[in-house]
Design an enzyme around this catalytic site. Structure first.
Site, mmCIF file in Angstrom:
data_model
loop_
_atom_site.group_PDB
_atom_site.id
_atom_site.type_symbol
_atom_site.label_atom_id
_atom_site.label_comp_id
_atom_site.label_asym_id
_atom_site.label_seq_id
_atom_site.Cartn_x
_atom_site.Cartn_y
_atom_site.Cartn_z
ATOM 1 C CG HIS A 58 -0.882 -7.136 -0.706
ATOM 2 N ND1 HIS A 58 -0.109 -6.011 -0.548
ATOM 3 C CD2 HIS A 58 -1.658 -7.215 0.407
ATOM 4 C CE1 HIS A 58 -0.397 -5.436 0.611
ATOM 5 N NE2 HIS A 58 -1.331 -6.152 1.197
ATOM 6 C CB SER A 69 -0.897 0.043 1.240
ATOM 7 O OG SER A 69 -1.802 -1.019 1.234
HETATM 8 ZN ZN LIG Z 1 -2.204 -5.443 2.934
#
Ligand SMILES: [Zn+2]
Length: 606
Positions: free
Chosen positions: A559, A184
């Site tokens: 992810h 992120s």
């Molecule tokens: Zn994450």
């Protein structure tokens, strides 16, 4: 203003002298003359930036007090002088100077410049709202849409989330400069600054060395929120995660490491080298920005709401909030109480920490809000009812923020993160990931309702995806959280191992948990990894506490590296079409609201 009075004495009239003859007798004394007029001087301190004294100074006005009222009205001023402090005009900075030649930046800028949208003029968007579903890959959007539809009594597949109905959609390639599958910090830095960068770093380009404070200087990127702030717009940042977590941090902070959320998280070398932790950067946003770019005047981020109180409070029980859960809530080792510092900086602002404080915010009179509703992340939407003092939902925060921010004629920039879709996936719990994605959809719907698509660009996207799949051949309308039931059947289909299987699953992670009514996905971390197949015959896989099976045992589901959706509405929305590098999103926002040019024009060069 200080007043100095200088009295002018009336002069007596002396006798006249004449020639010849004897002097006559002295005449009788004349009557006293009337009092003369007082002369007044007023002194006014001039602030830095004054048009007569750019470096500040003092203005002296003087004149006679014609109406003898003891004060010098403007009509009585006959002379004005200035004593100015020395001043050197700040050099006008090119706000994107250090990124203009960055290839990520220039190529994305060129892509947006080459795209066309009917009737689009640069700068047509007064407001920009950026929604980020953290970890909300395409499979999450699809499953959340089906879940919301089914909760509304439909089959589900035909249902639409609020942003499914947006007129323009594109894809974003999410990789980071040094990583095929991103995090992120790198992705949100790209979205906010127009420059792709490395994993784990906040608001700096790829020339940084992660964790090395000395490499920050000169590699800082300017963000859309900062440009909006400089341009005079109102600004806001909302997240259900800690407000110092990677995604929200990338709107306002520059850090060699996403983990430096407070000083207690920083290595000694980073502190010695002068790096500032992320929470401190949030509270010092206004002076820091003004120090970095001379000649600007900003008023700070207007609305900040999320979790993460621990990074703002000293590690001392005396500073615990009334609804503290831990025995010592704060994490700071430097003794600073950043909530108190924030209140000192913004005496008219509202610092709030629970639902009662939130509800009391008057959106027409409030100018600054700092809301920190939890020690760490805010609750999952499905678990919100269990919060000690109550928390607002993402939709409530979005509504409140827009109503505060839209009081500014120049418009606003707002970033809203549904931060916990990602956390639920990491814990291997689809229920919380999907219910938080549905809440994001509700927040977007609220933003659409409160704004006008003629002047407001709304973008909904994700920073990255997760290894979350919708599998098997379930029949139409089969419960999305359920076991696969084939067309024409009423009982679960069996795999080659003779056991039923769920539609939703994860490629890796903690694996199976059956926690019943538990609505906090993070409870799943309290058990050993249990990857691989389970006999689900007697398990209610639709219950909130069910954690899907995972193939590869890892202590946190990961992810995924595929593209994510970009959904857009309002001026400039068509620019998201096609398959884009993720950093193009910044350039779409810049084009739509003309952020760089508007900010550049606000730099004062007296
Ligand atoms: Zn994450």
């Amino acid at each position: 203003m200080k007043h100095f009075k200088v009295a002018i004495l009336s002069a007596a009239i002396a006798g006249l002298t004449a020639c010849g003859g004897d002097d006559g007798r002295n005449g009788a004394n004349g009557s006293n003359g009337s009092d003369g007029l007082n002369s007044l001087i007023t002194q006014t301190q001039l602030p830095v930036g004054d048009s007569n004294c750019p470096g500040g100074g003092v203005q002296f006005d003087s004149g006679a007090d014609s109406d003898s009222n003891g004060s010098l009205e403007s009509s009585e001023i006959t002379d004005t002088t200035f004593t100015c402090e020395p001043f050197t005009a700040p050099e006008q900075i090119d706000l994107i100077g250090n990124t203009k030649d960055n290839v990520w930046f220039s190529e994305a800028q060129a892509r947006v410049a080459a795209a066309t949208q009917p009737n689009l003029t640069r700068g047509a968007a007064k407001n920009v709202i950026l929604f980020v579903g953290d970890g909300m890959g395409i499979s999450t959007v699809t499953a959340a849409r089906i879940l919301e539809g089914q909760l509304n009594g439909k089959s589900g597949e035909e249902h639409n989330l609020s942003f499914d109905l947006f007129p323009y959609t594109g894809l974003a390639k999410t990789y980071n400069v040094d990583a095929q599958t991103p995090d992120s910090a790198g992705t949100m830095s790209a979205i906010m600054s127009g420059v792709k960068t490395d994993v784990g770093v906040i608001g700096v380009n790829e020339n940084i060395v992660r964790g090395d404070c000395t490499t920050v200087a000169g590699n800082e990127l300017v963000t859309a929120l900062e440009l909006a702030e400089i341009a005079g717009k109102s600004t806001g940042v909302l997240s259900t995660a800690r407000i110092t977590h990677a995604t929200p941090a990338a709107t306002y902070a520059k850090s060699a490491d996403r983990d430096w959320e407070d000083d207690g998280d920083m290595p000694a070398a980073a502190k010695t080298a002068g790096c500032e932790d992320i929470a401190s950067q949030l509270v010092n946003f206004e002076p820091n920005l003004e120090a970095r770019i001379a000649g600007i005047n900003v008023d700070g981020i207007d609305v900040v709401m999320g979790g993460g109180r621990r990074s703002f409070l000293p590690k001392d029980a005396a500073f615990n909030s009334p609804d503290a859960v831990s025995s010592v809530e704060g994490d700071r080792t430097d003794g600073r109480d950043l909530t108190a510092e924030w209140k000192t900086r913004y005496p008219a602002g509202n610092y709030i920490f629970d639902k009662t404080g939130f509800n009391a915010i008057n959106t027409e009179t409030t100018t600054k809000v700092l809301g920190l509703f939890n020690e760490s992340h805010m609750q999952y939407e499905a678990d919100r009812k269990n919060d000690v003092a109550g928390e607002p939902s993402l939709r409530d925060m979005t509504e409140k923020a827009i109503k505060v921010l839209d009081n500014n004629d120049k418009g606003f920039f707002l970033m809203v993160e549904a931060g916990r879709i990602d956390h639920a996936h990491h814990a291997g719990n689809a229920y919380n990931a999907l219910t938080d994605a549905v809440e994001l959809s509700e927040a977007v719907a609220k933003a659409v309702e409160l704004t006008n698509s003629e002047d407001t660009l709304i973008i909904v996207t994700a920073d990255h995806s997760h290894v979350f799949t919708i599998a098997g051949y379930p029949k139409r309308g089969n419960p999305i959280l359920g076991k696969v039931v084939s067309i024409g059947s009423n009982s679960p289909a069996l795999a080659a191992d003779g056991m039923p299987y769920t539609t939703l699953g994860y490629t890796n992670g903690l694996g199976f948990r059956d926690l019943g009514d538990e609505t906090d996905a993070d409870e799943g971390y309290n058990y050993a990894i249990d990857a691989g197949r389970q006999d689900l015959l007697l398990v209610d896989t639709q219950s909130p506490g069910f954690h899907q099976e995972a193939l590869i045992p890892i202590d946190s589901e990961t992810h995924a590296g595929e593209d994510v959706g970009i959904y857009a509405k309002g001026p400039g929305a068509a620019l998201v079409s096609g398959t884009n590098e993720q950093n193009v999103i910044f350039h779409v926002m810049d084009y739509a609201a003309d952020l760089v040019n508007k900010a550049n024009s606000k730099q004062v060069a007296p």
